[in-house]
Design an enzyme around this catalytic site. Structure first.
Site, PDB file in Angstrom:
ATOM      1  CD  GLU A 279      -2.538  -1.177   2.757  1.00  0.00           C
ATOM      2  OE1 GLU A 279      -2.111  -0.451   3.672  1.00  0.00           O
ATOM      3  OE2 GLU A 279      -3.515  -1.923   2.889  1.00  0.00           O
ATOM      4  N   GLY A 281       2.031   4.954  -0.702  1.00  0.00           N
ATOM      5  CA  GLY A 281       1.434   6.222  -1.096  1.00  0.00           C
ATOM      6  C   GLY A 281       2.546   7.212  -1.421  1.00  0.00           C
ATOM      7  NE  ARG A 318       4.508  15.673   4.370  1.00  0.00           N
ATOM      8  CZ  ARG A 318       5.786  15.755   4.642  1.00  0.00           C
ATOM      9  NH1 ARG A 318       6.539  16.673   4.085  1.00  0.00           N
ATOM     10  NH2 ARG A 318       6.343  14.914   5.456  1.00  0.00           N
ATOM     11  CB  CYS A 350      -2.706  36.028  11.098  1.00  0.00           C
ATOM     12  SG  CYS A 350      -2.425  36.833  12.650  1.00  0.00           S
ATOM     13  CD  GLU A 351      -2.490  29.412  12.762  1.00  0.00           C
ATOM     14  OE1 GLU A 351      -1.687  28.549  13.194  1.00  0.00           O
ATOM     15  OE2 GLU A 351      -3.681  29.203  12.568  1.00  0.00           O
ATOM     16  CE1 TYR A 379      -0.788  10.845   3.290  1.00  0.00           C
ATOM     17  CE2 TYR A 379       1.507  10.545   2.650  1.00  0.00           C
ATOM     18  CZ  TYR A 379       0.280  10.011   3.000  1.00  0.00           C
ATOM     19  OH  TYR A 379       0.119   8.656   3.049  1.00  0.00           O
TER      20      TYR A 379
HETATM   21  C1  LIG Z   1      -1.418   6.109   5.138  1.00  0.00           C
HETATM   22  C2  LIG Z   1      -1.517   4.674   4.862  1.00  0.00           C
HETATM   23  C3  LIG Z   1      -0.777   4.121   3.804  1.00  0.00           C
HETATM   24  C4  LIG Z   1       0.170   4.915   2.957  1.00  0.00           C
HETATM   25  O1  LIG Z   1       1.246   5.409   3.688  1.00  0.00           O
HETATM   26  P1  LIG Z   1       2.503   6.015   2.892  1.00  0.00           P
HETATM   27  O2  LIG Z   1       3.419   6.415   3.989  1.00  0.00           O
HETATM   28  O3  LIG Z   1       2.008   7.185   2.123  1.00  0.00           O
HETATM   29  O4  LIG Z   1       3.060   4.952   2.041  1.00  0.00           O
HETATM   30  C5  LIG Z   1      -0.926   2.774   3.555  1.00  0.00           C
HETATM   31  N1  LIG Z   1      -1.758   2.000   4.304  1.00  0.00           N
HETATM   32  C6  LIG Z   1      -2.480   2.509   5.333  1.00  0.00           C
HETATM   33  C7  LIG Z   1      -3.356   1.609   6.099  1.00  0.00           C
HETATM   34  C8  LIG Z   1      -2.389   3.858   5.628  1.00  0.00           C
HETATM   35  O5  LIG Z   1      -3.098   4.343   6.659  1.00  0.00           O
END
Ligand SMILES: *Cc1c(COP(=O)(O)O)cnc(C)c1O
Length: 451
Positions: A279, A281, A318, A350-351, A379
């Protein structure tokens, strides 16, 4: 021709920062600043690199679309063969709308509602990662009601410190995620007995932005032990979802390599004969995007020199949320011998937290100059808000010499139309509260006075 350290698709050519074959300044002319800009070539290169590192493991790669949920981005990944890791009904809908086959969608998350589970089951998602014993019961009831069978994996909380920022650490026992290792055997046995579900295996996700891959080794080793114990107790374990979390470099340092990660996967779970789901991202999209922003003004105080940008913490949270340090470069390439000065690079909100970088060395800049905040593909846009009544900023996708605005900038009218002033509040109709004359004042906003 110099390129950005971690994304060669962003490179200087004829003194101008280009993304693939296009000058960012030319896109800025048409789109206006600030905007996010993504490179299709960078997405393809990064995905191919990740997938080929895992070659031989027959991986199911589910792009974690919470990192960047733009439909065009998801569709690009889908075109490369990726599935999607989703965490809400909205993300299921986005994945489907972008053309991800339901049979490649994994639904994760610590608190899915019944409505979300029902929707995901009706859509026919591949797998639901269950994070608690309570959720097992809920899911079973929903599936029975719908007359379907849910394929599930149990998310393990391995109590491993991922050595990353506390806010994106998810694999320690004090974190809210997953089921404690000591309870997995019982939960698995329970899931086997529940109607309406077929338990397929285990899942894990220990955190995000891991630049040291050793915590993965500890976590996957725990997973492998659990698989052996479950099989020893007579259970069938067919699938392991290893989550995301592989980090990227935000500066000039080398980032963790997909190759090293893949090797670690082979060593820890490679011989278990499980279908492996990943998974990723950030690792797939983080360095494929920049945020292009213009300098509003340069301001000197007694001790600091500030560059005030037209982009702010609401566009890219971030730095303020995770103390992240993004590389920031000038779009017009500075002369090689230009003197460098330390600047604090800030937004106009304003922060004091609205700061992108402090004491950053840059060649002198002037009002109107463009800067690119690097590694903003993950992100970034997805976490943006309209704080300070600032409009969400557009997203642009480049492919070689073409670009498209894949999310347009909303209008101020659209922003105002989201709110409603109830009748019991007497709305004053004086000349003082007329909308100011400006480019966004149209017949439409005049018609907002509903009487
Ligand atoms: C956020 C998340 C991801 C992706 O995380 P990355 O750091 O962007 O690779 C994968 N699986 C789950 C369950 C997540 O919550």
């Amino acid at each position: 021709m110099t390129a950005l350290a971690n994304s060669p698709e962003f490179h200087y050519q004829d003194g101008q920062l280009h993304v693939e074959a296009l000058a960012l300044a030319a896109i800025a002319q048409e789109v206006g600043t600030p905007f996010y800009c993504y490179s299709s070539a960078a997405i393809r290169r990064t995905y191919d690199n990740f997938a080929s590192a895992l070659r031989g493991l027959d991986p199911h790669i589910a792009y974690a679309m919470k990192a960047n949920g733009n439909l065009a981005v998801i569709a690009t990944f889908a075109g490369l063969g990726a599935g999607a890791d989703v965490v809400s009904e909205g993300e299921v809908r986005r994945a489907l709308a972008a053309g991800v086959p339901p049979a490649k969608i994994v639904f994760s998350g610590v608190g899915k509602t019944e409505a979300e589970l029902e929707m995901a089951l009706q859509a026919g998602v591949l797998l639901i990662n269950v994070e608690s014993e309570v959720e097992l019961d809920t899911l079973s009831a929903v599936a029975v009601r719908l007359g379907v069978s849910a394929r599930v994996a149990l998310r393990v909380n391995p109590d491993v410190d991922p050595n990353t920022h506390a806010k994106i650490s998810t694999g320690r026992k004090e974190n809210k995620f997953g089921i404690d290792t000591g309870r997995i055997m019982a939960a698995f046995a329970r899931a086997v007995d529940l109607p309406g579900m077929e338990i397929d295996g285990l899942a894990i996700h220990i955190g995000s932005q891991l630049t040291d891959i050793e915590p993965f080794r500890r976590a996957f080793t725990i997973l492998a032990t659990l698989v052996r114990e479950l099989r020893g107790a007579g259970h069938t374990v067919r699938r392991l979802d290893l989550g995301g979390g592989l980090g990227i470099a935000y500066g000039d340092e080398p980032g963790p390599s997909a190759g090293g990660y893949a090797e670690l996967v082979r060593q820890t779970v490679g011989d278990l004969d499980c279908q492996l789901t990943f998974e990723p991202g950030r690792a797939l999209i983080g360095n494929a995007g920049v945020l292009v922003t213009a300098v509003i003004l340069v301001k000197d105080s007694a001790s600091r020199r500030f560059i005030v940008l037209d982009s702010a913490m609401n566009d890219l949270t971030r730095p303020s949320l995770y103390s992240a340090e993004h590389a920031i470069v000038a779009v017009a390439e500075p002369a090689a011998d230009a003197p460098l000065h330390p600047f604090d690079i800030v937004g106009p909100i304003c922060e004091t937290g609205d700061t992108f970088a402090t004491g950053r060395s840059l060649a002198p800049v002037r009002a109107g100059d463009l800067l690119a905040i690097c590694s903003a593909g993950a992100y970034g846009a997805v976490m943006a808000s309209s704080y300070n009544a600032r409009l969400l900023i557009p997203e642009v996708l480049v492919d070689d010499g073409d670009f498209a605005v894949v999310r347009r900038r909303p209008t101020f009218d659209e922003m105002l139309d989201q709110d409603y002033i109830p009748d019991w509040i007497e709305k004053r109709e004086s000349s003082e509260n007329r909308a100011p004359v400006g480019p966004d004042v149209s017949a439409k906003s005049a018609r907002r006075d509903r009487g």
